[in-house]
Design an enzyme around this catalytic site. Structure first.
Site, short mmCIF file in Angstrom:
data_model
loop_
_atom_site.label_atom_id
_atom_site.label_comp_id
_atom_site.label_asym_id
_atom_site.label_seq_id
_atom_site.Cartn_x
_atom_site.Cartn_y
_atom_site.Cartn_z
N HIS A 356 -2.94 -33.10 -16.68
CA HIS A 356 -4.06 -33.32 -15.76
C HIS A 356 -3.64 -33.51 -14.32
O HIS A 356 -4.47 -33.86 -13.48
CB HIS A 356 -4.86 -34.57 -16.17
N LYS A 544 -15.99 -40.54 -5.93
CA LYS A 544 -14.85 -40.31 -6.80
C LYS A 544 -13.81 -41.39 -6.50
O LYS A 544 -14.00 -42.18 -5.57
CB LYS A 544 -14.24 -38.92 -6.59
N ARG A 545 -12.73 -41.44 -7.27
CA ARG A 545 -11.66 -42.39 -6.96
C ARG A 545 -11.17 -42.17 -5.52
O ARG A 545 -11.20 -41.05 -5.00
CB ARG A 545 -10.48 -42.20 -7.93
N LYS A 550 -7.76 -36.75 -2.00
CA LYS A 550 -9.19 -36.43 -2.12
C LYS A 550 -9.89 -36.45 -0.77
O LYS A 550 -11.03 -36.06 -0.64
CB LYS A 550 -9.87 -37.39 -3.10
N THR A 652 -14.38 -32.80 -12.05
CA THR A 652 -15.46 -32.58 -13.01
C THR A 652 -16.80 -32.99 -12.39
O THR A 652 -17.84 -32.48 -12.79
CB THR A 652 -15.24 -33.37 -14.32
N LYS A 656 -20.90 -31.53 -12.42
CA LYS A 656 -22.12 -32.32 -12.63
C LYS A 656 -23.11 -32.10 -11.48
O LYS A 656 -24.31 -31.95 -11.68
CB LYS A 656 -21.77 -33.81 -12.73
C1 26Q Z 1 -0.16 -43.43 -15.85
C2 26Q Z 1 0.89 -44.31 -16.00
C3 26Q Z 1 0.72 -45.68 -15.80
C4 26Q Z 1 -0.54 -46.15 -15.47
C5 26Q Z 1 -1.61 -45.27 -15.33
C6 26Q Z 1 -1.40 -43.91 -15.52
C7 26Q Z 1 -2.53 -42.98 -15.34
C8 26Q Z 1 -3.82 -43.32 -15.73
C9 26Q Z 1 -4.88 -42.45 -15.53
C10 26Q Z 1 -2.34 -41.75 -14.76
C11 26Q Z 1 -3.41 -40.89 -14.57
C12 26Q Z 1 -4.68 -41.23 -14.95
C13 26Q Z 1 -5.84 -40.37 -14.74
C14 26Q Z 1 -5.79 -39.16 -14.22
C15 26Q Z 1 -6.98 -38.36 -13.99
O1 26Q Z 1 -8.09 -38.83 -14.14
N1 26Q Z 1 -6.81 -37.08 -13.65
C16 26Q Z 1 -7.96 -36.22 -13.43
O2 26Q Z 1 -8.27 -35.59 -14.65
C17 26Q Z 1 -9.49 -34.86 -14.56
C18 26Q Z 1 -9.81 -34.32 -15.93
O3 26Q Z 1 -8.94 -33.29 -16.26
C19 26Q Z 1 -9.37 -33.77 -13.51
O4 26Q Z 1 -10.63 -33.16 -13.37
C20 26Q Z 1 -8.92 -34.33 -12.18
O5 26Q Z 1 -8.67 -33.28 -11.26
C21 26Q Z 1 -7.66 -35.17 -12.37
O6 26Q Z 1 -7.30 -35.79 -11.15
#
Ligand code: 26Q
Length: 811
Positions: A356, A544-545, A550, A652, A656
């Protein structure tokens, strides 16, 4: 299908209320009314749930297990009723009992066990698997505290714990008889038993994993799948006897605390990887419990362990659950006695991995020492996998040490999770075409050339049931009235709506629906933020985050510029706009938090300036979450998707928004590219650097922020406004943002894209003035959004990766 008429529902509800609370509905609190409804619905679902499970067992269908650290479900009541096909009946029945269904729906706490896109994707996938009749299960962690709640205090983000279980959770069922033991630490004693090596794990710390199951109800198809979330508890005899009875209270308490910490809280970081031991513990905890229970269930149903790959598919959502691979190996080797060759073949057949992100700073790697001491047997297995893999590499790339070192799973004292995931899976996919191409050609090119056939694309999707049918009922009605109801089960049929794009009556209906949704949002904004906004203004939305890539900063800079222009020229002819922001920053992400502060400071200034107050308003909505998104998205005119090209894997929310008739302001990044391809250049606003230009800058350098800034008076002014006290009496408050953009030559090229962004925004104004043209474009967007339903995505996963059977109920 669940058949329930109004009168029997009323009877059931009254009876349940009395049973649960021993009183009359009229005397009960709203919370009690909500709980009663939840429990009643869960009872309705129970029979279908059992039937589905039985059917899967009898048919020996291939089961998909979607392993994810995050499931961002949001609220369940409304969508469960919708999928059961009884929402209208319930609403009417409750109304006759003087109970307002929507009020009760609004009382439900969001289940916020995710950070953002990745967690919400997992939730959409569960909905689509159930609705398509695919035997698909979710597997994750039941965090006691979900994603923190955000409060804005004096313009700053303040985090408070998300105590989502405070009032209980009517949707889950604790399965105390289905616990699994997960082992941490200790040592491995290797013994030779009759020529066979036996690996004994001793002196480990045991943790009891207890599953909580939540039903996942398919859309009008009698299917109820399962989301299984694991909670960490002390092993009873460990806690009660061995330490406690010896009077070693402290040790017992320490054990209890360290165990409970595992499922205590969701890590609120989504872009910076931090090698925290507790995070690794969380990962192994749910992976081990999940894999053990899968195998237990498979064997209990008479399955032959050597054929388990014909009946089971496991999906690894980002690298977080990658330990599925060595854990499966451990069980197949140590507990089932299979040979390495058999175990490895089966493991690879079962596992598939989705990437991702391409942000290097987000890639997971664990220090070898920490890893080995926490998971000694798993480490041994990874070492063996790596040795064999490196030997294969050596055969192909003899002498190319650099390449082998680059690709190795263990290198420089780290275990690299993405490498393990690639080597141990039969499929690796990106989440949008551009993203997959970048993975193949850049980030993972070594692996792509080594395993070309493993790589594939699966463009993300969203469930149109939550994001259209549930959140935008009026638009749903318009679609039904114009193209008929087939799109509900076959969202691709929304294409038929294109035929209505020139229909003036339809354009007017679209306008009216949007306007009503905007009024509702305006009420929420007033209630939550105390700001009055004009529903006739353009609702220009960036939610968004918060992350530098972004580029919320680009958005706020152009608002600061517009403000300057309006002050200079009060007669400037613009369409009034309401700029809406929402989103959370990781608690430790300094620049993101500063950006939130800046937005709030600009809002404060602009909203209180009588010279511009009828033209622009800036709103930061607190505590962005799924349920808030459901109110914001249907009310949006313009969707801001302005990440630095190449950085957003897919996105995503872009999907929406288009499905709800917003037009998109976008860079050609992530799935925006595919949205553009669907709607055509005339129905989207595209600006900014291209992929090639960005990659060129990264490769050859040449970006000079000062130069860009100095050649554009507007930029000079707005960047200066960051440090001249205009938005804060503390002149240094936003200096760090200024430094980041200029002195540090911002790696996300905000200033470089400023001019083309402004030009694209001017086009928005021109088109918005022509209501019919705007709504025509909105109609084209809606018509082409069906392909972004997660039903399409999941169909591709099922046929292209999992090889899972459909019940073909709906198709
Ligand atoms: C990893 C290690 C330690 C702590 C946290 C994490 C961690 C947690 C969540 C790393 C990444 C995430 C989330 C990532 C994320 O949401 N990525 C998004 O995924 C979406 C679905 O595929 C995409 O549409 C977005 O582009 C992407 O940023």
């Amino acid at each position: 299908m669940l058949q329930i008429d109004k009168n029997s529902f009323k009877k059931d509800y009254k009876k349940k209320f009395l049973e649960m609370h021993g009183t009359d509905i009229a005397l009960g609190s709203e919370q009690r009314k909500y709980e009663t409804l939840g429990v009643l619905i869960r009872d309705y679902v129970a029979g279908m749930w059992l039937d589905t499970t039985k059917k899967y067992n009898i048919n020996k269908d291939k089961q998909v297990y979607y392993f994810s650290m995050e499931f961002l479900l949001g609220r369940l009541l409304g969508n469960t009723l919708l999928n059961l096909g009884i929402r209208e009946v319930c609403k009417e029945a409750l109304a006759e009992l003087d109970v307002d269904l929507e009020k009760l729906e609004d009382l439900e706490q969001d289940q916020g066990l995710g950070n953002g896109g990745l967690g919400r994707l997992a939730a959409c996938f569960l909905d689509s698997m159930a609705s398509l009749g695919i035997p698909g299960n979710g597997c994750g962690i039941r965090y006691k505290y979900g994603f923190f709640e955000q409060k804005i205090i004096d313009g700053y983000q303040v985090e408070t714990p998300d105590n989502w279980l405070r009032n209980g959770n009517v949707w889950e069922i604790r399965k105390s008889d289905k616990g699994e033991i997960v082992k941490f630490g200790g040592e491995i004693k290797v013994e030779d038993v009759g020529g066979k090596l036996v690996f004994n794990h001793i002196n480990y710390e045991p943790v009891l994993a207890v599953p909580y199951d939540t039903p996942v109800v398919g859309f009008e198809n009698d299917v109820v799948n399962t989301l299984r979330l694991w909670s960490a508890e002390p092993v009873a005899n460990e806690f009660d006897y061995s330490s406690f009875s010896r009077g070693d209270f402290l040790k017992a308490i320490e054990y209890k605390n360290s165990v409970e910490a595992i499922s205590q809280v969701l890590y609120p970081d989504d872009s910076f990887y931090e090698g925290k031991k507790l995070r690794l513990k969380q990962q192994y905890f749910f992976v081990s419990a999940g894999v053990q229970s899968i195998i237990r269930h498979y064997k209990a149903n008479g399955g032959d362990i050597k054929k388990i790959d014909e009946r089971i598919a496991i999906h690894i959502n980002d690298t977080h659950p990658t330990l599925v691979i060595p854990e499966l190996m451990r069980i197949l080797l140590d507990e089932e006695g299979l040979s390495w060759q058999d175990a490895w073949r089966i493991t690879k057949n079962i596992c598939a991995y989705t990437n991702h992100t391409i942000l290097a700073e987000a890639l997971e790697k664990w220090p070898v020492d920490m890893f080995r001491s926490l998971l000694p047997r798993i480490f041994m297995i990874i070492e063996e996998i790596n040795e064999r893999f490196c030997a294969d590499l050596w055969n192909k790339y003899t002498g190319q040490w650099d390449k082998i070192h680059r690709m190795s799973i263990i290198a420089d004292d780290y275990v690299k999770m993405a490498h393990l995931a690639i080597v141990g899976s039969h499929s690796i996919n990106g989440v949008a075409k551009l993203h997959t191409e970048i993975l193949k050609k850049q980030e993972m090119s070594d692996f792509y050339y080594y395993y070309p056939r493993k790589f594939n694309n699966k463009t993300n999707g969203i469930t149109h049931r939550r994001w259209l049918l549930k959140s935008n009922p009026k638009l749903t009605e318009l679609l039904k009235d114009t193209i008929g109801p087939s799109f509900i089960k076959h969202p691709i049929d929304m294409e038929d709506f294109e035929a209505f794009k020139d229909d003036r009556a339809v354009q007017e209906s679209l306008y009216k629906i949007k306007r009503e949704n905007k009024e509702k949002l305006a009420d929420i904004i007033y209630k939550n933020q105390g700001i009055e906004v004009n529903p006739d203004s353009i609702f220009d939305v960036h939610v968004k985050r918060f992350h530098a890539y972004k580029r919320q900063s680009l958005n706020i800079l152009r608002i600061m510029n517009l403000y300057n222009e309006l002050l200079e020229n009060p007669n400037k002819d613009i369409v009034p706009r309401t700029f809406i922001f929402a989103g959370k920053s990781a608690p430790g992400y300094y620049l993101a938090k500063k950006t939130i502060e800046l937005i709030n400071a600009v809002a404060d200034k602009v909203n209180n300036d009588p010279l511009v107050k009828d033209k622009i308003k800036v709103v930061f909505m607190e505590n962005y979450r799924v349920s808030l998104a459901e109110s914001i998205i249907p009310a949006t005119d313009l969707s801001e998707q302005i990440s630095t090209t190449t950085k957003e894997a897919s996105g995503t929310s872009n999907m929406k928004f288009m499905m709800n008739g917003a037009l998109t302001m976008a860079t050609l990044d992530g799935a925006n590219v595919e949205i553009r391809d669907e709607v055509g250049d005339d129905n989207i606003f595209i600006f900014g650097l291209t992929e090639r230009e960005v990659l060129d800058y990264y490769k050859h350098g040449g970006y000079n922020a000062w130069e860009v800034c100095n050649s554009d008076l507007r930029l000079k002014k707005v960047t200066n406004d960051l440090i001249n006290g205009r938005y804060s009496s503390d002149k240094d408050k936003f200096r760090s943002l200024y430094e980041h953009l200029l002195t540090y030559n911002d790696e996300f090229f905000v200033l470089k894209d400023f001019d083309s962004y402004l030009k694209a925004q001017e086009k928005v104004d021109v088109i918005y003035k022509n209501m019919h043209q705007w709504q025509k474009m909105a109609a084209v967007n809606i018509a082409h959004s069906g392909i972004f339903s997660s039903d399409r995505t999941i169909t591709e996963y099922a046929t292209g990766i999992w090889g899972s059977g459909f019940l073909y109920k709906n198709l």
